[in-house]
Enzyme design. Structure first.
Site, PDB file in Angstrom:
ATOM      1  N   THR A 251     -10.824  -3.682   0.364  1.00 26.93           N
ATOM      2  CA  THR A 251     -12.056  -3.220   0.976  1.00 26.93           C
ATOM      3  C   THR A 251     -13.244  -4.085   0.556  1.00 26.93           C
ATOM      4  O   THR A 251     -13.194  -4.822  -0.432  1.00 26.93           O
ATOM      5  CB  THR A 251     -12.352  -1.769   0.571  1.00 26.93           C
ATOM      6  OG1 THR A 251     -12.599  -1.738  -0.847  1.00 26.93           O
ATOM      7  CG2 THR A 251     -11.201  -0.835   0.909  1.00 26.93           C
TER       8      THR A 251
ATOM      9  N   GLU B 103      -6.578  -5.835   3.323  1.00 24.62           N
ATOM     10  CA  GLU B 103      -6.616  -6.986   2.402  1.00 24.62           C
ATOM     11  C   GLU B 103      -7.693  -6.816   1.329  1.00 24.62           C
ATOM     12  O   GLU B 103      -8.216  -7.799   0.802  1.00 24.62           O
ATOM     13  CB  GLU B 103      -6.853  -8.295   3.174  1.00 24.62           C
ATOM     14  CG  GLU B 103      -5.766  -8.652   4.153  1.00 24.62           C
ATOM     15  CD  GLU B 103      -4.434  -8.925   3.470  1.00 24.62           C
ATOM     16  OE1 GLU B 103      -4.365  -9.836   2.631  1.00 24.62           O
ATOM     17  OE2 GLU B 103      -3.468  -8.228   3.784  1.00 24.62           O
TER      18      GLU B 103
ATOM     19  N   THR C 259       0.819  -1.220   0.000  1.00 25.85           N
ATOM     20  CA  THR C 259       0.000   0.000   0.000  1.00 25.85           C
ATOM     21  C   THR C 259       0.850   1.266   0.000  1.00 25.85           C
ATOM     22  O   THR C 259       1.882   1.354   0.665  1.00 25.85           O
ATOM     23  CB  THR C 259      -0.916   0.004   1.233  1.00 25.85           C
ATOM     24  OG1 THR C 259      -1.726  -1.167   1.204  1.00 25.85           O
ATOM     25  CG2 THR C 259      -1.812   1.223   1.245  1.00 25.85           C
TER      26      THR C 259
END
Length: 366
Positions: free
Chosen positions: A345, A343, A111
């Site tokens: 949305t 992991e 991310t």
């Protein structure tokens, strides 16, 4: 292994959960105890220091640990996420890191500030230099980064999603890790920003040239684990609400005898069992090595949404006491929300489900 996890959750995690939540720190002592039992390396082959089990065992263990504390469950189990990346990469260099996962914390650095759900938009890049690469970029919300000794880092070597590769990066010069980010819940599983400031990695540290594909394959195996954590947390909420509804009275009878309360408990039980069955189906498909993107997405979305909805209803059963930090419901409520976010949305899971439905052209249950 399930029974072992259940005992560990009740005897070791449950008494420490509230304190760890208040302190907001990684449970290093519990991690070391869990490592002896094999929880952080359930999916690592026995020859490399692991337990040699797969997604089915991981789902069972995740449910039991999350019953006691979802944050601690994440802290003890997310090394398995890194292990999946190392194993699925097929890289001998990556394979050599697997034994370290029993003793050391590792992080999965995907991310970025501008690339959360849109993985293909990541901006971290790898500059080719003599003997290897130098990595530049910034990651955020990287679980366990404050404790991690090495990272699986996704970075660009070219444009487009096909240009995303995966690298193994040791913590050291050129790797800056920020302080733990303030969080609503799951505080025993700290996350932080990670900056890669021209850190050098050797050529063999490029463990997967098709990094985007690797990330998606890892998600298919890790999402049942997150779904199982939601199941465990929801089960705890149901147990707490059941106990309270049987001991507290209102208008001359126990709370559960009022349909407004009793029906909430019945709905929780139905959602719990449906979530567990979806989770076990996805884990079973992953165990057999079959494509499970659809089932993993369905399990993760349904279980996470059911957990957030169910914990909210369980808190309602407690009335004003549910809003107090002196009762367990407030922490469960805070811990639940992120299950709909990390992991992938709940919205992204629905995108995957729709994509798979269109690709298949018809509904066919396996």
């Amino acid at each position: 292994m399930q029974e072992l996890a259940r005992r560990f959750a009740r005897e070791r995690i449950l008494p420490e959960a509230a304190r760890l939540d208040r302190e907001g720190r990684f449970p290093q002592e519990l991690f070391q105890e869990a490592a002896v039992l094999g929880f952080p390396v359930l999916g690592v082959p026995e020859a490399l220091g692991g337990v040699g089990l797969g997604p089915k065992a991981l789902a069972l263990v995740a449910e039991e640990l999350a019953y006691a504390c979802a944050g601690v469950a994440a802290a003890l189990l997310l090394n398995n996420l890194v292990a999946d990346a190392l194993l699925l990469s097929g890289s001998p260099y990556a394979r050599a890191f697997l034994p370290r996962l029993k003793e050391e914390v590792a992080s999965y650095a995907l991310t970025e500030p501008h690339a959360g759900s849109d993985v293909a938009a990541l901006r971290t890049w790898a500059e080719r230099v003599p003997g290897g690469f130098r990595l530049h970029g910034r990651k955020t919300w990287i679980s366990h980064a404050p404790e991690a000794r090495f990272f699986v880092v996704f970075a660009r070597v070219a444009e487009g999603r096909e240009g995303i590769a995966a690298f193994l990066v040791e913590r050291g010069e050129g790797v800056w890790v920020g302080p733990p980010l303030p969080k609503l819940g799951q505080k025993a599983s700290p996350a932080a920003e990670v900056a890669l400031e021209g850190v050098f990695v050797p050529e063999e540290a490029l463990i997967a040239r098709e990094g985007f594909l690797l990330a998606m394959r890892v998600f298919d195996r890790s999402r049942p684990m997150v779904a199982a954590m939601a199941v465990g947390l929801l089960r705890r909420a149901l147990d707490e609400a059941l106990a309270y509804a049987q001991t507290r009275e209102a208008f001359g009878k126990p709370l559960w005898a009022h349909q407004g309360v009793g029906f909430k408990l019945a709905e929780l039980a139905m959602d719990l069992e449906a979530s567990r069955l979806l989770t076990h189906k996805a884990a079973d498909l992953a165990e057999r090595g079959e494509g499970s993107a659809l089932e993993a997405a369905m399990a993760k979305a349904f279980a996470a949404d059911a957990c957030v909805r169910g914990v909210s209803e369980a808190l309602q059963v407690f009335g004003g006491n549910g809003y107090s930090e002196e009762y367990p419901m407030a922490k469960l409520y805070r811990d639940a929300k992120v299950l709909q976010i990390y992991e992938g949305t709940s919205e992204i899971q629905r995108v995957i489900v729709l994509r798979e439905l269109i690709r298949r052209g018809r509904w066919e249950s396996r």
